[in-house]
Design a protein around this motif. Structure first.
Motif, PDB file in Angstrom:
ATOM      1  N   ARG A 183      49.431 -33.188  26.960  1.00 59.78           N
ATOM      2  CA  ARG A 183      50.440 -32.248  27.447  1.00 59.78           C
ATOM      3  C   ARG A 183      50.516 -32.374  28.974  1.00 59.78           C
ATOM      4  NH1 ARG A 183      50.394 -26.460  24.726  1.00 59.78           N
ATOM      5  NH2 ARG A 183      52.633 -26.796  24.912  1.00 59.78           N
ATOM      6  N   PRO A 184      51.412 -33.206  29.486  1.00 59.53           N
ATOM      7  CA  PRO A 184      51.421 -33.495  30.923  1.00 59.53           C
ATOM      8  C   PRO A 184      52.286 -32.565  31.772  1.00 59.53           C
ATOM      9  CG  PRO A 184      52.923 -34.961  29.798  1.00 59.53           C
ATOM     10  CD  PRO A 184      52.309 -34.091  28.734  1.00 59.53           C
ATOM     11  N   ASP A 185      52.732 -31.440  31.233  1.00 59.41           N
ATOM     12  CA  ASP A 185      53.657 -30.572  31.966  1.00 59.41           C
ATOM     13  C   ASP A 185      53.191 -30.256  33.383  1.00 59.41           C
ATOM     14  OD1 ASP A 185      55.517 -30.408  29.982  1.00 59.41           O
ATOM     15  OD2 ASP A 185      54.856 -28.487  29.202  1.00 59.41           O
ATOM     16  N   ARG A 186      51.920 -29.894  33.520  1.00 53.54           N
ATOM     17  CA  ARG A 186      51.460 -29.436  34.843  1.00 53.54           C
ATOM     18  C   ARG A 186      51.543 -30.542  35.883  1.00 53.54           C
ATOM     19  NH1 ARG A 186      44.882 -28.946  34.080  1.00 53.54           N
ATOM     20  NH2 ARG A 186      44.579 -30.883  32.905  1.00 53.54           N
ATOM     21  N   TYR A 187      51.498 -31.808  35.442  1.00 53.81           N
ATOM     22  CA  TYR A 187      51.610 -32.911  36.393  1.00 53.81           C
ATOM     23  C   TYR A 187      53.065 -33.183  36.791  1.00 53.81           C
ATOM     24  CZ  TYR A 187      46.950 -33.715  34.508  1.00 53.81           C
ATOM     25  OH  TYR A 187      45.650 -33.563  34.099  1.00 53.81           O
ATOM     26  N   LEU A 188      54.009 -32.617  36.037  1.00 47.96           N
ATOM     27  CA  LEU A 188      55.428 -32.806  36.329  1.00 47.96           C
ATOM     28  C   LEU A 188      56.009 -31.634  37.119  1.00 47.96           C
ATOM     29  CD1 LEU A 188      56.679 -34.110  32.835  1.00 47.96           C
ATOM     30  CD2 LEU A 188      55.415 -35.334  34.613  1.00 47.96           C
ATOM     31  N   GLU A 189      55.289 -30.532  37.193  1.00 48.50           N
ATOM     32  CA  GLU A 189      55.768 -29.318  37.863  1.00 48.50           C
ATOM     33  C   GLU A 189      55.507 -29.452  39.365  1.00 48.50           C
ATOM     34  OE1 GLU A 189      53.546 -26.425  35.717  1.00 48.50           O
ATOM     35  OE2 GLU A 189      54.548 -26.941  33.836  1.00 48.50           O
ATOM     36  N   VAL A 190      56.385 -30.169  40.019  1.00 47.22           N
ATOM     37  CA  VAL A 190      56.097 -30.664  41.361  1.00 47.22           C
ATOM     38  C   VAL A 190      56.164 -29.602  42.449  1.00 47.22           C
ATOM     39  CG1 VAL A 190      56.703 -33.057  40.893  1.00 47.22           C
ATOM     40  CG2 VAL A 190      58.502 -31.417  41.499  1.00 47.22           C
ATOM     41  N   ASP A 191      56.576 -28.371  42.126  1.00 45.49           N
ATOM     42  CA  ASP A 191      56.549 -27.343  43.164  1.00 45.49           C
ATOM     43  C   ASP A 191      55.426 -26.339  42.941  1.00 45.49           C
ATOM     44  OD1 ASP A 191      57.576 -26.021  40.983  1.00 45.49           O
ATOM     45  OD2 ASP A 191      59.195 -25.018  42.079  1.00 45.49           O
ATOM     46  N   MET A 220      49.853 -42.107  34.774  1.00 46.16           N
ATOM     47  CA  MET A 220      50.414 -41.550  33.540  1.00 46.16           C
ATOM     48  C   MET A 220      50.324 -42.558  32.400  1.00 46.16           C
ATOM     49  SD  MET A 220      51.571 -38.527  33.057  1.00 46.16           S
ATOM     50  CE  MET A 220      51.905 -37.029  33.971  1.00 46.16           C
ATOM     51  N   ARG A 221      50.680 -43.784  32.698  1.00 43.43           N
ATOM     52  CA  ARG A 221      50.630 -44.819  31.660  1.00 43.43           C
ATOM     53  C   ARG A 221      49.228 -44.943  31.091  1.00 43.43           C
ATOM     54  NH1 ARG A 221      49.221 -49.921  30.634  1.00 43.43           N
ATOM     55  NH2 ARG A 221      48.166 -50.108  32.651  1.00 43.43           N
ATOM     56  N   VAL A 239      57.848 -27.869  29.101  1.00 40.49           N
ATOM     57  CA  VAL A 239      58.848 -27.804  30.164  1.00 40.49           C
ATOM     58  C   VAL A 239      59.073 -26.368  30.629  1.00 40.49           C
ATOM     59  CG1 VAL A 239      61.030 -28.785  30.923  1.00 40.49           C
ATOM     60  CG2 VAL A 239      59.976 -29.672  28.867  1.00 40.49           C
ATOM     61  N   ASP A 240      57.996 -25.624  30.811  1.00 41.70           N
ATOM     62  CA  ASP A 240      58.139 -24.241  31.243  1.00 41.70           C
ATOM     63  C   ASP A 240      56.852 -23.787  31.920  1.00 41.70           C
ATOM     64  OD1 ASP A 240      58.380 -23.501  27.744  1.00 41.70           O
ATOM     65  OD2 ASP A 240      56.735 -24.370  28.845  1.00 41.70           O
ATOM     66  N   PRO A 241      56.743 -23.972  33.216  1.00 42.77           N
ATOM     67  CA  PRO A 241      55.504 -23.652  33.929  1.00 42.77           C
ATOM     68  C   PRO A 241      55.268 -22.158  34.002  1.00 42.77           C
ATOM     69  CG  PRO A 241      57.220 -24.204  35.486  1.00 42.77           C
ATOM     70  CD  PRO A 241      57.779 -24.474  34.113  1.00 42.77           C
ATOM     71  N   SER A 242      54.056 -21.782  34.324  1.00 40.50           N
ATOM     72  CA  SER A 242      53.686 -20.372  34.386  1.00 40.50           C
ATOM     73  C   SER A 242      53.971 -19.756  35.748  1.00 40.50           C
ATOM     74  CB  SER A 242      52.195 -20.222  34.062  1.00 40.50           C
ATOM     75  OG  SER A 242      51.416 -20.962  34.978  1.00 40.50           O
ATOM     76  N   HIS A 243      54.439 -20.587  36.693  1.00 42.75           N
ATOM     77  CA  HIS A 243      54.719 -20.023  38.016  1.00 42.75           C
ATOM     78  C   HIS A 243      56.174 -19.557  38.079  1.00 42.75           C
ATOM     79  CE1 HIS A 243      56.056 -24.153  38.231  1.00 42.75           C
ATOM     80  NE2 HIS A 243      56.622 -23.953  39.372  1.00 42.75           N
ATOM     81  N   GLU A 244      56.757 -19.461  39.256  1.00 40.21           N
ATOM     82  CA  GLU A 244      58.067 -18.836  39.410  1.00 40.21           C
ATOM     83  C   GLU A 244      59.193 -19.622  38.752  1.00 40.21           C
ATOM     84  OE1 GLU A 244      59.106 -15.918  40.840  1.00 40.21           O
ATOM     85  OE2 GLU A 244      56.983 -15.418  40.854  1.00 40.21           O
ATOM     86  N   HIS A 282      63.479 -36.395  36.626  1.00 36.30           N
ATOM     87  CA  HIS A 282      63.171 -37.830  36.685  1.00 36.30           C
ATOM     88  C   HIS A 282      61.805 -38.132  36.071  1.00 36.30           C
ATOM     89  CE1 HIS A 282      63.194 -41.916  38.419  1.00 36.30           C
ATOM     90  NE2 HIS A 282      61.895 -41.694  38.644  1.00 36.30           N
ATOM     91  N   LEU A 283      60.805 -37.318  36.416  1.00 34.49           N
ATOM     92  CA  LEU A 283      59.469 -37.552  35.869  1.00 34.49           C
ATOM     93  C   LEU A 283      59.437 -37.325  34.358  1.00 34.49           C
ATOM     94  CD1 LEU A 283      57.237 -35.867  38.624  1.00 34.49           C
ATOM     95  CD2 LEU A 283      57.839 -38.297  38.365  1.00 34.49           C
ATOM     96  N   LEU A 284      60.256 -36.402  33.850  1.00 34.31           N
ATOM     97  CA  LEU A 284      60.366 -36.215  32.407  1.00 34.31           C
ATOM     98  C   LEU A 284      61.026 -37.434  31.769  1.00 34.31           C
ATOM     99  CD1 LEU A 284      59.843 -34.257  30.084  1.00 34.31           C
ATOM    100  CD2 LEU A 284      62.081 -33.217  30.544  1.00 34.31           C
ATOM    101  N   ASN A 285      62.010 -37.985  32.434  1.00 33.25           N
ATOM    102  CA  ASN A 285      62.626 -39.223  31.970  1.00 33.25           C
ATOM    103  C   ASN A 285      61.600 -40.349  31.942  1.00 33.25           C
ATOM    104  OD1 ASN A 285      64.073 -41.893  32.330  1.00 33.25           O
ATOM    105  ND2 ASN A 285      65.862 -40.562  32.071  1.00 33.25           N
TER     106      ASN A 285
END
Length: 464
Positions: A183-191, A220-221, A239-244, A282-285
């Motif tokens: 589950r790589p979401d946290r690595y894609l949440e760039v803010d 990632m690979r 695709v839904d971070p816990s921050h703002e 882009h990172l999700l792509n």
């Protein structure tokens, strides 16, 4: 008063169609459970443990259950949520509260799952209410202390052939096939305020310097391959971070130069909100692009506002039930990856949604067209019997049964796994029986569809 479960529950009321549903159900009811997405702790498989008490099993870990009582004014602290030291008396009182507010569960899938678990796992058929809560608690407590109701014994009894958890570890010594899920979401949440540290940790795990965009992609690979080597079949994107922020499922790709530029800005914590959204897309792509090589299934379930009540996020943490579905825009979100990879039959993208209006409007027409796209089963706010039947009615006429994901239980409550799968099998038999009764399918075709929905479909979609 003893109230055994009716054998015809959830079947059609029309006698002829009910008879067909019974036959279809008999063909699938005892087949092994395939659970490609769930949340039960891996420790329940790795070690043979006893549950502390009935509250520890049925209430505290299940936000489906706790959110209903909270909606009637019961504090989470009285249900064991977020409590490190919850006494035996507090646990008993939590179960009493379940009995007291049992009326609030009428018509909900939670009541169905709990009654199914009590009857079919523990042999308890008496109605749950304020007067019987203590005696049921005592019966359950005695059973849970016995050697026949440990975590591993229960899993074996449930006939689970395959289960994937969201834990990073896997245990290869157990009889059920148990797989981790990346589950790589946290690595894609760039803010995120800690994103640089997280990307550095990703690089450390992969043995790659992630200070550059190229290094991040290589890390990632490697991590995806690591999970695959340890049994993972899918990469999951909430695709839904816990921050703002509240990311969408947008997969729009940037130019290489722009991706490098924005990645460098992210490393300096200087992205604007719009730039953060664009880089996230882009990172999700990139995840879809990486899947072309490693073959891992890409699952997505965007479209939810998590942790709606901020005070409880601070007090109890995430995943305590305070989440709200939001509208989805799958046609625009997925267009970039489907235009690039949608005709690759080896790329499997499973789209789950909490916005059921998207089923017939977007997901079914797109899944019918693109070989790579499959429609995820109803879950999380949509896993009630009524919603599951609407799902079949919305997607089958457009895309057919063969473009569905197969059922997933998405649960943190161990005993609800067989209850949820059995409920879905009954509803599958009910829906297919209507096609047989209408002479749109022969019985033989209907039976094969029902069997495939339980065994063949999830196995093929998740490449088991």
């Amino acid at each position: 008063m003893v109230s055994a479960l009716n054998e015809d529950r959830l079947f059609p009321t029309d006698p002829e169609q009910r008879s067909i549903a019974r036959r279809l159900y008999e063909a699938i009811k005892d087949r092994p459970i395939i659970s490609p997405h769930g949340h039960v702790p891996i420790d329940w498989f790795a070690e043979d443990k006893h549950f502390k008490n009935p509250t520890d099993l049925f209430i505290t870990p299940d936000h489906y259950v706790t959110r209903i009582m909270h909606g009637h004014g019961v504090p989470f602290s009285e249900l064991g949520v977020g409590q490190k030291h919850f006494t035996d008396e507090q646990s008993r009182n939590a179960f009493r509260l379940l009995g007291k507010y049992w009326y609030a569960y009428a018509g909900t899938p939670m009541r169905y799952w709990l009654e199914d678990s009590l009857a079919n796992v523990f042999g308890i058929n008496k109605p749950l209410n304020e007067d019987t809560a203590d005696s049921i608690y005592d019966e359950l407590n005695e059973l849970l202390a016995s050697d026949d109701f440990t975590t591993r014994k229960l899993v074996k009894r449930f006939n689970i052939g395959f289960i994937s958890t969201t834990d990073a570890r896997a245990d290869s010594t157990f009889t059920s096939r148990l797989a981790p899920c990346f589950r790589p979401d946290r690595y894609l949440e760039v803010d995120r305020v800690d994103w640089v540290q997280l990307s550095d940790k990703l690089g450390e795990s992969a043995g790659v310097d992630t200070s550059s965009y190229e290094g991040f992609v290589e890390a990632m690979r490697r991590r995806r391959l690591f999970f695959k080597q340890h049994g993972a079949v899918a990469v999951d994107h909430g695709v839904d971070p816990s921050h703002e922020g509240n990311w969408s499922g947008d997969t729009t790709r940037l130019s290489d130069d722009e991706a490098i530029r924005l990645y460098d800005k992210a490393r300096r914590n200087s992205l604007t909100p719009d730039e953060a959204r664009r880089l996230h897309a882009h990172l999700l792509n990139d995840q879809a692009k990486l899947a072309q090589d490693d073959g891992l299934v890409m699952t997505m379930h965007p479209g939810v506002m998590r942790n709606h009540y901020r005070k409880h996020l601070v007090m109890y943490g995430p995943d305590c039930g305070g989440d709200c579905p939001m509208p989805a825009d799958w046609s625009h979100w997925l267009r970039p990856v489907l235009n690039e990879y949608g005709e690759n039959p080896d790329f499997h993208l499973v789209a789950f949604t909490m916005d059921e209006t998207a089923y017939s409007r977007e997901l079914a027409p797109m899944a019918a067209y693109y070989p790579s796209l499959y429609i995820g089963a109803p879950w999380w706010f949509l896993d009630a019997p009524e919603s599951i039947l609407r799902y079949y009615e919305d997607v089958v006429p457009y895309a057919g049964f063969a473009k569905l994901s197969g059922f997933i239980d998405d649960t943190r409550a161990l005993c609800s796994i067989p209850a949820r799968h059995d409920m879905n099998r009954r509803l599958t038999a009910r829906y297919v029986s209507g096609l047989v009764a209408d002479h749109r399918l022969s019985y033989e075709e209907g039976e094969q569809i029902a069997i495939r929905s339980v065994a063949g479909q999830p196995s093929e979609v998740f490449k088991l």
